[in-house]
Enzyme design. Structure first.
Site, PDB file in Angstrom:
ATOM      1  N   HIS A 123       2.174  16.299  12.315  1.00 56.75           N
ATOM      2  CA  HIS A 123       1.462  15.672  13.427  1.00 56.75           C
ATOM      3  C   HIS A 123       0.031  16.536  13.999  1.00 56.75           C
ATOM      4  O   HIS A 123      -0.546  15.992  14.859  1.00 56.75           O
ATOM      5  CB  HIS A 123       2.242  15.206  14.553  1.00 56.75           C
ATOM      6  CG  HIS A 123       1.861  13.718  15.082  1.00 56.75           C
ATOM      7  ND1 HIS A 123       2.811  13.064  15.785  1.00 56.75           N
ATOM      8  CD2 HIS A 123       0.781  13.248  15.170  1.00 56.75           C
ATOM      9  CE1 HIS A 123       2.195  12.094  16.246  1.00 56.75           C
ATOM     10  NE2 HIS A 123       1.008  11.935  15.810  1.00 56.75           N
ATOM     11  N   ASP A 146       6.118   7.951  19.140  1.00 55.75           N
ATOM     12  CA  ASP A 146       6.805   9.139  18.557  1.00 55.75           C
ATOM     13  C   ASP A 146       8.024   9.556  19.447  1.00 55.75           C
ATOM     14  O   ASP A 146       8.246   9.050  20.718  1.00 55.75           O
ATOM     15  CB  ASP A 146       5.800  10.481  19.186  1.00 55.75           C
ATOM     16  CG  ASP A 146       5.982  11.591  18.071  1.00 55.75           C
ATOM     17  OD1 ASP A 146       7.151  11.989  17.930  1.00 55.75           O
ATOM     18  OD2 ASP A 146       4.813  12.388  18.070  1.00 55.75           O
ATOM     19  N   HIS A 148       8.844  12.486  20.272  1.00 58.84           N
ATOM     20  CA  HIS A 148       8.132  13.593  20.929  1.00 58.84           C
ATOM     21  C   HIS A 148       6.973  13.390  21.596  1.00 58.84           C
ATOM     22  O   HIS A 148       5.987  12.777  21.180  1.00 58.84           O
ATOM     23  CB  HIS A 148       8.244  14.834  20.135  1.00 58.84           C
ATOM     24  CG  HIS A 148       9.462  14.965  19.127  1.00 58.84           C
ATOM     25  ND1 HIS A 148       9.183  14.432  17.821  1.00 58.84           N
ATOM     26  CD2 HIS A 148      10.578  15.667  19.065  1.00 58.84           C
ATOM     27  CE1 HIS A 148      10.558  14.737  17.209  1.00 58.84           C
ATOM     28  NE2 HIS A 148      11.396  15.309  17.838  1.00 58.84           N
ATOM     29  N   ASP A 150       4.474  15.857  22.168  1.00 55.74           N
ATOM     30  CA  ASP A 150       3.743  16.839  21.393  1.00 55.74           C
ATOM     31  C   ASP A 150       2.389  17.153  22.329  1.00 55.74           C
ATOM     32  O   ASP A 150       1.343  17.243  21.824  1.00 55.74           O
ATOM     33  CB  ASP A 150       2.886  15.746  20.118  1.00 55.74           C
ATOM     34  CG  ASP A 150       4.009  15.703  19.108  1.00 55.74           C
ATOM     35  OD1 ASP A 150       4.968  16.032  19.243  1.00 55.74           O
ATOM     36  OD2 ASP A 150       3.541  14.782  18.192  1.00 55.74           O
TER      37      ASP A 150
HETATM   38 MN    MN Z   1       4.699  13.773  16.461  1.00 56.30          MN
END
Ligand code: MN
Length: 357
Positions: A123, A146, A148, A150
């Site tokens: 990603h 997602d 997460h 990020d």
């Molecule tokens: Mn991600």
């Protein structure tokens, strides 16, 4: 023979519909393979593009009426002596350079009037795809699906993996908290906090939670998906991003947003993810806006499936997300069939052998 003549008529009818379809403007899609893995530690995510291609992505999009320009896999040159930043952050120069190559490619595709599909790869690539996309559409918005967020900065990350940090480099409001990394000097923060919405979060670090809350970033965690239902989540996502006017959408879809039971072949699976139906609903609704301009599909790692079946399931899911973004529907598409055959003579229409649809 009435069967033969009915069949010939069906063929003719289909040929006719095909001709009519071709008069419509074809959806032009540039497909970019981004076999990059240095934004995280696990081997294999650089084989993601091949796995997604093997699952039939190009054929599926083509059959749906998209004109696909597959530019193949980008060549990412190895950066020698790519030392840690701050004794922690891994491969900054490699991530910076790969994202720069991707940004240029996405920019060109979008400038040519194409929609752009980037298949990863990890990603960290979203740094490149979103940067490149904003060169053409500075006012675009991002839907980040997602497990997460990020959004760690290089100073809050515990793992040092850049695939957990791309959003921090893109947000204008965060820039006084983000150090300049080697290889990152080309990156200009191109999003404001109100330009991005997260869906599917369920593994958020304390510093990330602090950022989301303090900068007022809109997100829908899996708890929100449970509470509101996916329909309300999408309605609120579009209210937030498009309420003051239409603009291009960049969808950045991490396959780990899905539940690990559906997408096991990925590097950082987290229990309790999106169902198949929720994932398809998100993609259908984004398609229905007519505003989708670029998609990232990342973190498919064929080396992490426990079996070939797990790898195939994960890659097929990636293909379904992308195809749905470009118009595949669960209620049936109207793209390649827009007329029923008509019986031409009364005796044939009376016959039991008429073609049934
Ligand atoms: Mn991600």
């Amino acid at each position: 023979m009435s069967f033969r003549s009915s069949f010939a008529r069906l063929l003719k009818q289909q040929a006719g519909s095909t001709l009519r379809v071709q008069k419509r403007p074809a959806h032009l899609v540039t497909l970019i393979g981004a076999p990059f893995s240095r934004g995280q530690k696990k081997k294999g995510v650089d084989h993601g593009p091949q796995a997604i291609r093997n699952a039939g992505l190009v054929g599926k999009l083509s059959r749906m009426g998209c004109q696909v320009y597959d530019v193949g896999d980008l060549n990412f040159t190895q950066v020698p002596n790519d030392e840690l930043y701050n004794n922690l952050v891994k491969y900054p120069r490699s991530v910076g350079l790969a994202s720069q190559v991707l940004a240029d490619t996405v920019n060109e595709a979008v400038a040519a009037g194409h929609s752009c599909v980037t298949i990863g790869g990890d990603h960290s690539l979203a740094l490149g795809s979103i940067s490149g996309h904003t060169r053409q559409y500075p006012h675009l918005c991002v839907i980040w699906v997602d497990a997460h967020a990020d959004i760690n900065t290089p100073l809050t990350s515990h793992s040092g993996n850049l695939h957990g940090q791309p959003v921090s480099f893109l947000l204008r409001e965060l820039q006084d908290k983000v150090p300049q990394l080697p290889g990152f000097s080309w990156i200009k923060p191109c999003l404001s906090r109100s330009d991005i919405v997260y869906i599917g979060l369920r593994d958020v670090d304390p510093a990330e939670h602090y950022i989301l809350k303090n900068f007022g970033i809109q997100y829908f965690s899996m708890r929100d998906v449970d509470g509101l239902g996916i329909q309300k989540v999408m309605e609120r996502t579009f209210d937030h991003l498009l309420g003051r006017g239409q603009r291009p959408i960049h969808l950045s879809f991490d396959i780990d947003a899905f539940d690990p039971a559906l997408a096991p072949a990925t590097g950082t699976p987290v229990l309790g993810g999106l169902t198949y139906r929720e994932g398809m609903y998100i993609s259908e609704e984004i398609h229905n806006t007519g505003l989708l301009s670029a998609v990232d599909l990342v973190e498919v790692n064929p080396l992490l499936g426990a079996s070939q079946e797990e790898v195939n399931a994960t890659a097929n899911l990636a293909v379904d997300v992308i195809a749905t973004c470009f118009g595949q529907t669960r209620e049936g598409a109207h793209i390649v069939f827009d007329g029923l055959p008509t019986p031409s003579t009364p005796d044939e229409s009376d016959s039991e052998e008429q073609v049934r649809i």
